[in-house]
Design an enzyme around this catalytic site. Sequence first.
Site, mmCIF file in Angstrom:
data_model
loop_
_atom_site.group_PDB
_atom_site.id
_atom_site.type_symbol
_atom_site.label_atom_id
_atom_site.label_comp_id
_atom_site.label_asym_id
_atom_site.label_seq_id
_atom_site.Cartn_x
_atom_site.Cartn_y
_atom_site.Cartn_z
ATOM 1 N N GLU A 106 103.079 57.007 15.824
ATOM 2 C CA GLU A 106 102.249 57.581 16.882
ATOM 3 C C GLU A 106 101.153 56.612 17.305
ATOM 4 O O GLU A 106 100.611 55.891 16.480
ATOM 5 C CB GLU A 106 101.522 58.817 16.364
ATOM 6 C CG GLU A 106 102.401 59.856 15.789
ATOM 7 C CD GLU A 106 101.564 61.017 15.244
ATOM 8 O OE1 GLU A 106 102.102 61.781 14.445
ATOM 9 O OE2 GLU A 106 100.385 61.142 15.612
ATOM 10 N N CYS A 119 94.411 54.136 19.825
ATOM 11 C CA CYS A 119 94.355 54.378 18.389
ATOM 12 C C CYS A 119 95.746 54.089 17.826
ATOM 13 O O CYS A 119 96.729 54.688 18.264
ATOM 14 C CB CYS A 119 93.959 55.835 18.151
ATOM 15 S SG CYS A 119 94.039 56.316 16.420
ATOM 16 N N CYS A 126 101.576 57.994 4.750
ATOM 17 C CA CYS A 126 100.447 57.353 4.041
ATOM 18 C C CYS A 126 100.531 57.747 2.566
ATOM 19 O O CYS A 126 100.871 58.882 2.237
ATOM 20 C CB CYS A 126 99.110 57.800 4.630
ATOM 21 S SG CYS A 126 97.706 57.000 3.818
ATOM 22 N N CYS A 130 95.008 62.078 1.051
ATOM 23 C CA CYS A 130 93.804 62.867 1.361
ATOM 24 C C CYS A 130 94.251 64.298 1.687
ATOM 25 O O CYS A 130 95.180 64.496 2.486
ATOM 26 C CB CYS A 130 93.037 62.249 2.523
ATOM 27 S SG CYS A 130 92.602 60.530 2.213
ATOM 28 N N CYS A 133 94.713 65.732 5.426
ATOM 29 C CA CYS A 133 95.286 64.863 6.466
ATOM 30 C C CYS A 133 96.791 65.062 6.595
ATOM 31 O O CYS A 133 97.512 65.110 5.595
ATOM 32 C CB CYS A 133 94.972 63.408 6.117
ATOM 33 S SG CYS A 133 95.719 62.218 7.243
ATOM 34 N N GLY A 175 98.496 56.173 8.399
ATOM 35 C CA GLY A 175 98.592 55.124 7.384
ATOM 36 C C GLY A 175 97.260 54.552 6.957
ATOM 37 O O GLY A 175 96.243 54.691 7.638
ATOM 38 N N GLU A 176 97.277 53.913 5.796
ATOM 39 C CA GLU A 176 96.074 53.242 5.298
ATOM 40 C C GLU A 176 96.116 51.787 5.785
ATOM 41 O O GLU A 176 96.937 50.985 5.329
ATOM 42 C CB GLU A 176 96.015 53.337 3.769
ATOM 43 C CG GLU A 176 94.968 52.459 3.120
ATOM 44 C CD GLU A 176 93.596 52.448 3.817
ATOM 45 O OE1 GLU A 176 93.151 53.471 4.352
ATOM 46 O OE2 GLU A 176 92.977 51.367 3.832
ATOM 47 N N SER A 208 89.751 51.178 10.351
ATOM 48 C CA SER A 208 89.292 52.279 9.504
ATOM 49 C C SER A 208 90.075 52.276 8.187
ATOM 50 O O SER A 208 91.297 52.118 8.190
ATOM 51 C CB SER A 208 89.520 53.596 10.253
ATOM 52 O OG SER A 208 89.179 54.684 9.439
ATOM 53 N N SER A 231 86.128 55.588 5.493
ATOM 54 C CA SER A 231 86.249 57.050 5.481
ATOM 55 C C SER A 231 85.707 57.582 4.162
ATOM 56 O O SER A 231 86.357 57.499 3.129
ATOM 57 C CB SER A 231 87.732 57.429 5.632
ATOM 58 O OG SER A 231 88.176 57.038 6.904
ATOM 59 N N LEU A 232 84.520 58.138 4.219
ATOM 60 C CA LEU A 232 83.831 58.543 2.983
ATOM 61 C C LEU A 232 84.097 60.006 2.634
ATOM 62 O O LEU A 232 84.537 60.343 1.545
ATOM 63 C CB LEU A 232 82.322 58.305 3.172
ATOM 64 C CG LEU A 232 81.506 58.064 1.921
ATOM 65 C CD1 LEU A 232 81.973 56.832 1.176
ATOM 66 C CD2 LEU A 232 80.030 57.934 2.290
ATOM 67 N N HIS A 233 83.753 60.893 3.555
ATOM 68 C CA HIS A 233 84.059 62.338 3.488
ATOM 69 C C HIS A 233 83.339 63.135 2.404
ATOM 70 O O HIS A 233 83.469 64.360 2.363
ATOM 71 C CB HIS A 233 85.569 62.590 3.335
ATOM 72 C CG HIS A 233 86.395 61.840 4.307
ATOM 73 N ND1 HIS A 233 86.043 61.689 5.626
ATOM 74 C CD2 HIS A 233 87.577 61.186 4.162
ATOM 75 C CE1 HIS A 233 86.964 60.969 6.239
ATOM 76 N NE2 HIS A 233 87.891 60.647 5.383
ATOM 77 N N ASN A 307 89.996 68.636 12.612
ATOM 78 C CA ASN A 307 91.014 69.086 13.551
ATOM 79 C C ASN A 307 92.083 69.799 12.707
ATOM 80 O O ASN A 307 92.836 69.133 11.998
ATOM 81 C CB ASN A 307 91.584 67.844 14.253
ATOM 82 C CG ASN A 307 92.415 68.172 15.452
ATOM 83 O OD1 ASN A 307 92.432 69.308 15.925
ATOM 84 N ND2 ASN A 307 93.134 67.189 15.946
ATOM 85 N N CYS A 350 95.938 62.204 13.517
ATOM 86 C CA CYS A 350 96.992 61.372 12.966
ATOM 87 C C CYS A 350 98.121 62.162 12.301
ATOM 88 O O CYS A 350 97.885 63.092 11.562
ATOM 89 C CB CYS A 350 96.369 60.475 11.929
ATOM 90 S SG CYS A 350 95.328 61.422 10.835
HETATM 91 C C1 LIG Z 1 94.029 58.986 9.875
HETATM 92 S S1 LIG Z 1 92.863 57.978 9.105
HETATM 93 C C2 LIG Z 1 93.665 56.384 9.255
HETATM 94 C C3 LIG Z 1 92.867 55.243 8.755
HETATM 95 C C4 LIG Z 1 92.595 55.221 7.259
HETATM 96 N N1 LIG Z 1 93.712 55.615 6.501
HETATM 97 C C5 LIG Z 1 91.388 56.070 6.912
HETATM 98 O O1 LIG Z 1 91.528 57.043 6.177
HETATM 99 O O2 LIG Z 1 90.312 55.711 7.393
HETATM 100 C C6 LIG Z 1 91.559 57.856 10.307
HETATM 101 C C7 LIG Z 1 90.497 58.914 10.201
HETATM 102 O O3 LIG Z 1 91.039 60.185 10.600
HETATM 103 C C8 LIG Z 1 90.491 61.165 9.765
HETATM 104 N N2 LIG Z 1 91.316 62.373 9.784
HETATM 105 C C9 LIG Z 1 92.475 62.581 9.146
HETATM 106 N N3 LIG Z 1 92.940 63.828 9.391
HETATM 107 C C10 LIG Z 1 92.038 64.413 10.193
HETATM 108 C C11 LIG Z 1 91.952 65.712 10.786
HETATM 109 N N4 LIG Z 1 92.881 66.606 10.621
HETATM 110 N N5 LIG Z 1 90.867 65.991 11.553
HETATM 111 C C12 LIG Z 1 89.905 65.045 11.767
HETATM 112 N N6 LIG Z 1 89.951 63.816 11.242
HETATM 113 C C13 LIG Z 1 91.001 63.500 10.456
HETATM 114 C C14 LIG Z 1 90.470 60.467 8.439
HETATM 115 O O4 LIG Z 1 89.673 61.089 7.524
HETATM 116 C C15 LIG Z 1 89.966 59.096 8.802
HETATM 117 O O5 LIG Z 1 88.558 59.042 8.779
HETATM 118 S S1 SF4 Z 2 92.919 59.995 5.921
HETATM 119 FE FE1 SF4 Z 2 93.707 57.904 6.036
HETATM 120 S S2 SF4 Z 2 94.000 57.346 3.896
HETATM 121 FE FE2 SF4 Z 2 93.762 59.541 3.898
HETATM 122 S S3 SF4 Z 2 95.893 60.311 3.972
HETATM 123 FE FE3 SF4 Z 2 95.128 60.207 6.089
HETATM 124 S S4 SF4 Z 2 95.780 58.234 6.817
HETATM 125 FE FE4 SF4 Z 2 95.928 58.184 4.605
#
Ligand SMILES: C[S@@+](CC[C@H](N)C(=O)[O-])C[C@H]1O[C@@H](n2cnc3c(N)ncnc32)[C@H](O)[C@@H]1O
Ligand code: SF4
Length: 374
Positions: A106, A119, A126, A130, A133, A175-176, A208, A231-233, A307, A350
């Site tokens: 995507e 993006c 991945c 997390c 996600c 993906g990471e 990221s 991405s700290l969270h 989201n 994502c």
């Molecule tokens: C999909 S990740 C990809 C890059 C990398 N793996 C990372 O975690 O930073 C990019 C960002 O999207 C956030 N993310 C993932 N799922 C999400 C969701 N359902 N709603 C909002 N943000 C989300 C992640 O926490 C991260 O900060």
């Molecule tokens: S937030 Fe980033 S590292 Fe975590 S599962 Fe999603 S894509 Fe992978």
Amino acid sequence: MEAGDRVEPQTEELRARRPLFEATADELRAWTVEQGHQAYRVRQIQQWAFHRRASSFEAMTDLPLDLRRRLDADWSLFATAVAFRGESPDATDKLLLKCRDGRMIECVLMTEEHRRTVCISTQVGCGMGCVFCASGLRGVERNLTTAEIFDQVLQAQNLLPLGESVSHIVVMGMGESLANLDALLAALDRVCSADDGLGMSQRRVTISTVGLPEKIRKLAAQDRQYHLAVSLHAPTEELRNELVPVNEKVGLTAVVQAADDYFRITGRQVTYEYVMLGGVNDRHEHALALGRLLRGRKSHVNLIPYNPVAGLPFERPDPDGVRRFVATLRDRGVSATVRKTKGQAIDAACGQLRRRFESAPSPAFVSPLTVEVS
Ligand SMILES: C[S@@+](CC[C@H](N)C(=O)[O-])C[C@H]1O[C@@H](n2cnc3c(N)ncnc32)[C@H](O)[C@@H]1O
Ligand code: SF4
């Protein structure tokens, strides 16, 4: 191509030919001369491919017919085929791209007044797991190739009118990013090359990461100008272990130290991303702890309202709570903003479009799946 249409692959079929972008200008010049044509043709070919939105070699009308045929025999304009395009009312386009092995990836194009941001994804799935996600629900299937990463930018750019280009890249798709760092760097080098790429400024690229300390330091040592988002969270080890399982091996402290090193080595301020999950990590105590962790650090916090993902037990945060969270951080001298959530109507978080596509193909989705990829 209209958004939401069934989409056939580009006029040019995806065949097992080498993607054109992989060839440097020098290599392509040698190939062109070998075919009996003059080296200056390479500039025209690259202009068509990267700036004039040619959808096939046939369309490169100011090239001799014989050269176009030879190009078509030896090279491929794209490494992927557009399988589906979704458009959201908030000027967000989402592309589902089919790779040669049939896997789907995507990318999202967000159009704002002065920005055209794409993006991009770096892996199929991945492996970081997390818990909120969609990308990681089935683990990682494979790394994307350099060609597949570059292609996402090119395919997104092709959605824009002639004369407009992608201005920014965020590596925030599936993906990471740092788990596939070498392929990502090679793709970004070409995207940012003015000679034989798209000529984008490195300063407009944000990578990221979930936070892999050694890879962050490797990136810092590359002498590039990329912006880093971590991405700290969660502001504590305990909560981060729950939300980001890889934290158990890595540790929040090591992640923040690596981010400090990134700033020290590159001089580029790091952004911390913090997905706000209603009732989980969005309370006042979390804002206070995050303020304590980041106070005095040269960084910025980007709060991302969650989201929702079908089947996962997390909810969007209360908007007033988000405003209070930002105010608490700012009161403690920590720079913070809330990200606008774009593209929800087309599953622009994502991994969500791919998931919907694969788990419940509707008739509108079936046609693209029959695309032949050899
Ligand atoms: C999909 S990740 C990809 C890059 C990398 N793996 C990372 O975690 O930073 C990019 C960002 O999207 C956030 N993310 C993932 N799922 C999400 C969701 N359902 N709603 C909002 N943000 C989300 C992640 O926490 C991260 O900060
Ligand atoms: S937030 Fe980033 S590292 Fe975590 S599962 Fe999603 S894509 Fe992978």
